[in-house]
Design an enzyme around this catalytic site. Sequence first.
Site, PDB file in Angstrom:
ATOM      1  N   GLY A  35      -5.368  -4.326   5.397  1.00 31.31           N
ATOM      2  CA  GLY A  35      -4.734  -5.803   4.804  1.00 31.31           C
ATOM      3  C   GLY A  35      -4.891  -6.952   4.251  1.00 31.31           C
ATOM      4  NE  ARG A  36      -6.874  -7.169  10.333  1.00 30.78           N
ATOM      5  CZ  ARG A  36      -6.547  -6.088  10.658  1.00 30.78           C
ATOM      6  NH1 ARG A  36      -5.369  -5.601  10.219  1.00 30.78           N
ATOM      7  NH2 ARG A  36      -6.579  -4.777  11.975  1.00 30.78           N
ATOM      8  CD  GLU A  59      -2.347  -7.391  11.595  1.00 28.27           C
ATOM      9  OE1 GLU A  59      -0.950  -8.193  11.557  1.00 28.27           O
ATOM     10  OE2 GLU A  59      -2.678  -6.665   9.959  1.00 28.27           O
ATOM     11  CD  GLU A  91       8.186  -7.321   6.319  1.00 22.91           C
ATOM     12  OE1 GLU A  91       8.720  -7.369   7.620  1.00 22.91           O
ATOM     13  OE2 GLU A  91       8.281  -5.956   5.662  1.00 22.91           O
ATOM     14  CE  LYS A 108      -4.366  -0.135   2.632  1.00 28.29           C
ATOM     15  NZ  LYS A 108      -4.756  -0.205   3.093  1.00 28.29           N
ATOM     16  CG  HIS A 152      -1.090 -39.880  12.311  1.00 30.24           C
ATOM     17  ND1 HIS A 152      -0.852 -40.774  12.245  1.00 30.24           N
ATOM     18  CD2 HIS A 152      -1.662 -39.661  11.398  1.00 30.24           C
ATOM     19  CE1 HIS A 152      -1.805 -41.619  12.055  1.00 30.24           C
ATOM     20  NE2 HIS A 152      -2.793 -40.485  11.018  1.00 30.24           N
ATOM     21  CE  LYS A 211       4.414  -3.442   8.934  1.00 30.60           C
ATOM     22  NZ  LYS A 211       3.759  -2.510   8.286  1.00 30.60           N
TER      23      LYS A 211
END
Length: 544
Positions: A265-266, A351, A210, A204, A382, A509
């Site tokens: 974002g999510r 979040e 990253e 954005k 398992h 950040k």
Amino acid sequence: MNLTASTAWKAIEAHGKSLAPVHLREMFTRDPGRVSSLSLRFDGILYDFSKQRVEPATLPLLTALAREARLDEWTARMFGGEKINASEGREVLHVALRRLSGPFPGSACDVMPQVLATRQRMVAFAERLRSGQALGFTGLPIRSVVNIGIGGSDLGPKMVGYALRAISHPTLGVHYVSNLDGAQLAPLLQTLDPRTTMFLVASKTFTTQETMLNAQTARDWLLSNLGDPAAIGKHFAALTAKPERAGEFGIAEEAIFPLWDWVGGRFSLWSAVGLALMIAIGPQAFADLLAGAERMDEHFCNAPYERNLPVIMALLGIWNTNFLGATSNAVLPYNESLKYLPSFLQQLEMESNGKAVGRDGQPLACASNPIVWGELGNNGQHAFFQLLHQGGRLVPCDFIAAVRSDFPLPGHQEALLANCFAQSAALAFGKTSDEARAELSRSMHGTELEELLPHKVFPGNQPSSTLLLSRLDPQNIGALIALYEHKVFVQGVIWGLNSFDQWGVELGKAVANSILPAIGDANLAANLDQSTQDLLTFSRQHLS
């Protein structure tokens, strides 16, 4: 208001105390109609919550809590375009992104014209790549697409792309890169041809550390192979709210797709962030995904609370967290294609609602979001299911499965479903001492039996819900994601917090940006804490 002091909260507390001694076995025995009264259907989805530790009489008490929290008002405010993300001064309009037509109000204007215009541009871009008409700098058609993002700009499209891989383009490869660790990007680049690779940079702000470091590395790789900076315009696109920064990077104006500050974002899968997904599954399937989500939006807005999937799912989570004391929730998909769903829901839920401060800036009076975790259910059986069965912790579970396989093999789907259904039943009903004794007595007796007996007893009474999809198709997946989105919204309203900011993420950040220069320059570490200084010293010794 302090909801924990409300009439509805107090009534639920009293009801919870009366139910506490009642085992799920007893609940099923004394109510033959339990399953029909504690399950809901929506299009191709069955939601069976009969194995939750509730009774039909619990639901009116829980829905009264939603009403006391003024859920209807908050829903109307969100769908009406108000700035309910108060700490950031923003509207919350991700629901507009799945509308197939307008209008949809925003606080200033109808946002649908820009949403539909962007979607049309996405369709044209995707169709050119899928048809082989999009050519790289050397004139060869693009055959590989790499989405570079992180968080919501990665998890959403990656999760759905994997869920719908059965209908993905047969020869056009779509990949996702998010990690700063070169171990993700470097091996991928070794498999790609720079002449036929397109990179989508999803950020954005176009400053996300990253994303931009990975994008710069991809840019350097492309230039080292193709030699001409003009190649950037043929091999990069951007999904951003800062087109000027994308332009400075070298991306052509026609390959820059807008994001808006009213989309978190999510919640951004439905926006231009979904471009890689649209390229993979095609514009029509993407439209079907939006349609499934839009139908869930309509259901959420219009269905009475007692028959409203997102509302009931949210209230059951509040029941388990605030009245039964659960501190985690396991997400257990049984389809391989849903392997990224737990990761997606971890971000969506934790979040959004992983906060201890309310909208009013005051500490919450109750616990909020539980820890969300999970794994493919068949693998988990398992591994950690042992703890679920006999570990003594209350861990509510969401079992999720599709009835029809997207990659059918003889006998596989039946066995998969049998395991899914068996685990939810075993967690609910367990095995009593008498049942275990009767089973063991077929082959042993006396001291040997008595010594083994405690290990063969399963307490059960572990609450779970089962979400059963008719199949893994775009409409069901769209509805499933919207279902969880609205669950998060409802819980945020009831807990009294803002589900749409993420200041904890921003803190991490900022701290990382302050430490980064000190990795190369010891003098810059003087003001850092002693532990960080020692970690940096060790790192410098081994980086050189």
